[in-house]
Design an enzyme around this catalytic site. Structure first.
Site, PDB file in Angstrom:
ATOM      1  N   GLU A 267       0.821  -1.213   0.000  1.00 39.93           N
ATOM      2  CA  GLU A 267       0.000   0.000   0.000  1.00 39.93           C
ATOM      3  C   GLU A 267       0.849   1.254   0.000  1.00 39.93           C
ATOM      4  O   GLU A 267       0.564   2.224   0.722  1.00 39.93           O
ATOM      5  CB  GLU A 267      -0.951  -0.007   1.202  1.00 39.93           C
ATOM      6  N   ASP A 346      -8.711  -8.688   4.231  1.00 39.60           N
ATOM      7  CA  ASP A 346      -8.413  -7.597   5.156  1.00 39.60           C
ATOM      8  C   ASP A 346      -9.448  -7.501   6.256  1.00 39.60           C
ATOM      9  O   ASP A 346     -10.230  -6.552   6.270  1.00 39.60           O
ATOM     10  CB  ASP A 346      -8.331  -6.279   4.373  1.00 39.60           C
ATOM     11  N   GLU A 374     -12.384  -2.084  12.361  1.00 37.11           N
ATOM     12  CA  GLU A 374     -12.413  -1.358  11.088  1.00 37.11           C
ATOM     13  C   GLU A 374     -13.608  -1.745  10.214  1.00 37.11           C
ATOM     14  O   GLU A 374     -14.335  -0.894   9.728  1.00 37.11           O
ATOM     15  CB  GLU A 374     -11.101  -1.583  10.333  1.00 37.11           C
TER      16      GLU A 374
END
Lengths: 657, 657
Positions: A267, A346, A374
């Site tokens: 990333e 993820d 998240e």
């Protein structure tokens, strides 16, 4: 409003110990912590800390006891005395909290002596905290509980009392490592390794008396950005030298420093690829700098192409970690731990276990979980994740007679030991975790990391008993929390398909939000069906990354578990699940059911009005209203999306917009 | 790289005038501007500014000439002298630039004297500039050309040379009003009205010599936030008093101040609703403060519910402005202008004309366009908008024998005169507008505002001739720009359905991006069809806001123009358009065609390599590459979305992912 909530260590939790005569034997900073705990407890509850004479509880740190694990302890009854023995202060601390959790039952019966030791050698929490406020991500990346408890005004906080309370909480559940800064290392945070190091020393001093070693996330480009070198090539002697010197300086200041955590070539973070090197080259260079001091590198396996073209159906992000790392098995130094997210994508509400975990027998692996929510409600939603983690740890990649994921991480599968790691959910919020009930996830992570065989309901039961003084709330909280992960799953992305969240902040529904993005997270819904074909026969071949039997079970639509069907297969809406229901009707049913479960959760909580502290009651009440609003939005967007696309009406005739 | 591009006023544009003997007669600041222009031109091109004796061009400002419009001028040939006469400096300035645009042809033939006067009394540009950088929107809201040319370091810039050049550009195309700050008035910007007023005075001084009056956007809550009053109720005497005093102070400093622009009760801005008052109450209170000084309030009609529930199919954002304002016709004071966006939604590439324009015969109306390309490529795409504006101005709400939109705005339809307004596309970018070719939109707005009958191609032709020294680029630029609005329409949202853009920044495709949002902008695509039913018979009734004949033409799927079909009707994918094609095939065809047109535009531009300045060539080349990338993305996302949903294959078998 209290300044900071006591979490699972309110005075009431120490009643059994504190009302008794307690003796503490031994020396050292962690034994001193135990002695302090006892001193406070007996002051609160009328007991006594005694030097000699009869005692109800004897906490004995005896280094010559023959035990080899400093974290282990033995607890048993000797006459009317409950005795805890350990060879090290940290074992004694764990034994003390074991007795606290047991409550009155620790002081009854004839209790044969029993040894307790952690099932995982490393039990670590990673903080994605930044020193500075990040313009997009805030001070804590994916943090849902305010700012960082560590940093303020460009450095470590002056007042570390909150950190001290945090270290105490973590010590009580057996967490033994903490990484102090975000894996995405920005400019200021990189300097924790060098000129901000004196600040890190202060944090290490706070964690040390609780048996916790500190780590830093470092930037792979640090030799350039901090060292002024022209390269960060891991095989360049000057680079190796720079890491060696910097690391020696860290250990001169913090002799028990744990080591580094690295997110490289991921990333946008720098890494060894820029120099034509592989991840082993990168990790080993850092490892060799740490080895003389007993330090460890945690090298994250979260590496994938985040600039994918949605039109390209052959690239599969789920394959990436295995494709990158499995060929490197055997290439990592002994003090490298490869840190692997629990699933291949993820931290979604539902993913299969990462195939990397079964693919690297000569590599130390740590399984990484995400305590910060998240993708699971961002601590606005009740989503008790311990059952998810328990499922992952108990998963047997080689079938029913094979080892578990926990075995692999612990080094019980003939493989070298790694451990378990999780991203913390804590911030400077007065309840620590934004949602007061999210404290149970932090507690539960520590407890499962200690013993992966614990039942999630039992862990929650411990947490309820410690946290709430009024025992009458127990059943209600079980009702509200035990099944909350599956409730969250019901009203969000169905059948393992993942995502469908709002891009960027990842909160709330957006079914097509990532469908045409470069992030590699697609569901491929069309008018006929939905799901990702990851089979070897007709798809991306991802199923081939698993050993037998899962490579075959996942391959076949007949044997693939329902809850992962759309992760592995693209199926028509009228495909019939093992449950007997069609996919489309399952989507409707679960979304109506999940949302209604939230409504019931809110009702259950409302019934606790006078039995929990007013501030906790108020905060949770508020958040349950938001959870209900959001779950309703999920229900309606997902149902409408699939109703419009499939054309199939709900067979029960409920309202779909 | 030049510091700032001359736009359509490079030295070369003045060759015909500058190579001649020119006399300027008259006094005052705007005549001085004309004299300066002539002085520079003759210095550049070898002519002469003469006091008396024979002249090729006589520019005569004679206040007693009997003409009543200070902006008008008469131009003709008297012997071998071209003579421009006006009663005011501003008319003379406009006449001068008329001659500049004519070039050599102004100096040939016997040219009978002809009067020229603007067709619209008010020709205004609104800047959505903030003094401070806004954390999300930047310094210029919806600005795509860098920061503000007005503001830096918390106030008006020290160096106003760029503003001076801008004022000159605007004066040359007849713009006569500029609003200096964003209609969303934040904290610092509110103070332009009070303690930052001396800064505004400096800007007014820069604009004045070019015939331009300045305006300020004000916050309806200013009596509270700036004045310290407990209310902003427009009928409260203290509030009225506050506005009167503040306004008097402004006029003491800027005697020709234009007035206020107000966005009230819209997208979170404060307004009269909070006090149970209506928009007329609000606007008239400000109007009465301005009236003694000849000032005007521009009150925006962009009012709608931006917290709509997507599940609610009865609320229609398109109806909102008419629902709110039409009943107030006749209630506004004479110095209130209601500023109405050209379409009922928000500056989409294709919308019907706002029905408000035909619904308020006793109200002064200004039509608002958006020169800044928020929804039309953000000055990364070539999208020449003059043809769109021309269509709007020429639209006849009452049918072919009725008045046009331009007539209504100009006061030629038996209604009081308003004008035309546009949001500027200018920033501190060296090319003014980010995309060098977007300068043509600014130029074209001024020219159309002056004369709505001009053909878009003729306006573009003027711009090309002025801007580029090499006349051989003319055909290529027409080929590239004339049809670029329709090209943009082809590769983006089809058939008037609107939006389908990425939420927030509004750039690039996201077909469902606003489909489940609170913004009231939906397309309702399902597996069977697409579009919004706004009919009276079965839909939201919006068609009923138009007079005959459009209320009936739009109502029927048979007579509704193809390009607005999905704005007014929800139709099946196999519905056959007037073009003979089905809706679904039209979507595919236009998206393939639009994207391919962009590829050809890039080829055309590549052929100009040595004929335009290198910096312009480089910037446009770069941006065309981005336009092609983005158009390809639009093509593929829109086609894939509708292919997946409809199941209908492209009849030409092209690749749809």
């Amino acid at each position: 409003m209290i300044d900071v909530h006591p979490a699972w260590l309110p005075a009431s939790a120490f009643r059994s110990v504190g009302s008794r005569r307690v003796r503490v034997t031994g020396d050292g900073p962690v034994v001193a912590t135990v002695r302090d705990e006892v001193r406070t407890a007996v002051a609160d509850h009328g007991g006594a800390l005694v030097e000699d004479g009869p005692a109800d509880l004897a906490l004995v740190c005896a280094p010559d006891d023959g035990e080899t694990d400093p974290e282990a302890f033995v607890v048993g009854r000797e006459g009317t005395t409950t005795v805890v023995r350990a060879v090290d202060g940290v074992g004694l601390l764990y034994g003390f909290h074991h007795v606290v959790r047991q409550g009155e039952s620790a002081f009854t019966g004839d209790g044969e002596a029993r040894r307790h030791a952690p099932r995982q050698p490393i039990r670590m929490l990673d903080h994605w905290d930044n020193v500075d406020e990040h313009p997009v991500m805030g001070q804590v990346e994916r943090g849902y509980a305010g700012g960082s408890i560590f940093y303020a005004d460009g450095g470590v906080r002056e007042d570390l009392s909150r950190v001290r309370s945090y270290a105490r909480l973590l010590g009580s559940i057996g967490v033994n490592r903490v990484c102090l800064n975000n894996v995405n290392v920005h400019r200021t945070e990189a300097r924790l390794l060098t000129d901000l190091l004196p600040d890190v020393v202060r944090l290490a001093e706070v964690f040390r008396p609780h048996g916790i070693r500190v780590h830093l996330s470092v930037s792979f480009a640090a030799p350039i950005t901090l060292g002024g070198l022209p390269t960060a090539d891991p095989l360049d002697p000057a680079v190796r030298d720079w890491w060696a010197h910097v690391t020696a300086d860290v250990y001169a200041a913090i002799p028990d420093f744990g080591g580094y955590v690295v997110k490289a070539d991921s990333e946008g973070q720098p890494g060894p690829f820029a120099y034509g090197r592989d991840h082993a080259d990168g990790a080993n260079t850092l490892a060799r700098a740490l080895a003389p001091f007993g330090g460890t590198v945690f090298w994250r396996a979260f590496v994938y192409n985040h600039r994918q073209d949605w039109r390209d159906r052959s690239t599969d992000r789920a394959r990436a970690a295995h494709d990158h790392f499995a060929p490197l098995d055997g290439s990592f130094d002994a003090n490298v731990v490869l840190q692997v997210k629990n699933g291949p994508l993820d931290f979604q509400v539902r993913e299969p276990v990462s195939p990397v975990i079964a693919a690297m027998p000569r590599t130390r692996l740590a399984v990484e979980f995400q305590v910060t929510q998240e993708y699971t409600g961002q601590q606005k939603h009740v989503c008790h994740l311990v059952p998810q983690w328990r499922e992952v740890l108990a998963f047997r990649p080689w079938g029913e007679d094979g080892h578990t994921v926990a075995d692999v991480a612990a080094g019980r599968a003939g493989t070298p030991a790694g451990g378990v790691v999780a991203v913390s959910n804590v911030g400077d919020d007065p309840f620590w975790t934004g949602h007061p009930l999210a404290q149970a996830n932090l507690f539960g992570f520590g407890r499962l990391a200690w013993d992966d065989r614990l039942a999630p309901e039992a862990v929650l039961d411990e947490w309820i008993g410690l946290t709430f003084a009024d025992d009458s709330v127990r059943d209600a909280l079980h009702g509200l929390m035990d099944g909350s992960w599956r409730t969250y799953e019901r009203y969000t992305a169905p059948l393992g398909v993942g995502f469908m969240v709002r891009p960027g902040d990842h909160y709330g529904p957006d079914v097509d939000g990532y469908e045409y993005s470069p992030w590699g997270t697609y569901h491929f819904a069309d008018r006929d069906g939905v799901g990702v074909d990851r089979t070897r026969a007709t798809g991306t071949g991802y199923t081939g990354q698993y050993p037998v039997p899962w490579r075959d079970r996942y391959e076949s639509v007949e044997t693939c578990p329902d809850e992962l069907l759309l992760f592995f297969h693209h199926v028509p809406y009228d495909h019939v699940l093992h449950s007997g229901e069609t996919v489309i009707q399952h989507i409707y049913d679960t979304h109506f059911a999940g949302r209604d479960e939230v409504a019931r959760m809110a009702d259950t909580w409302a019934g606790l009005a006078d039995r929990v502290p007013a501030d906790v009651f108020g905060r949770v009440t508020e958040l349950l209203a938001e959870q209900l609003r959001c779950a309703t939005e999920w229900r309606d967007q997902v149902n409408t999306y699939f109703r419009r696309k499939s054309g199939v009406p709900d067979k029960h005739g409920r309202t779909i917009y």
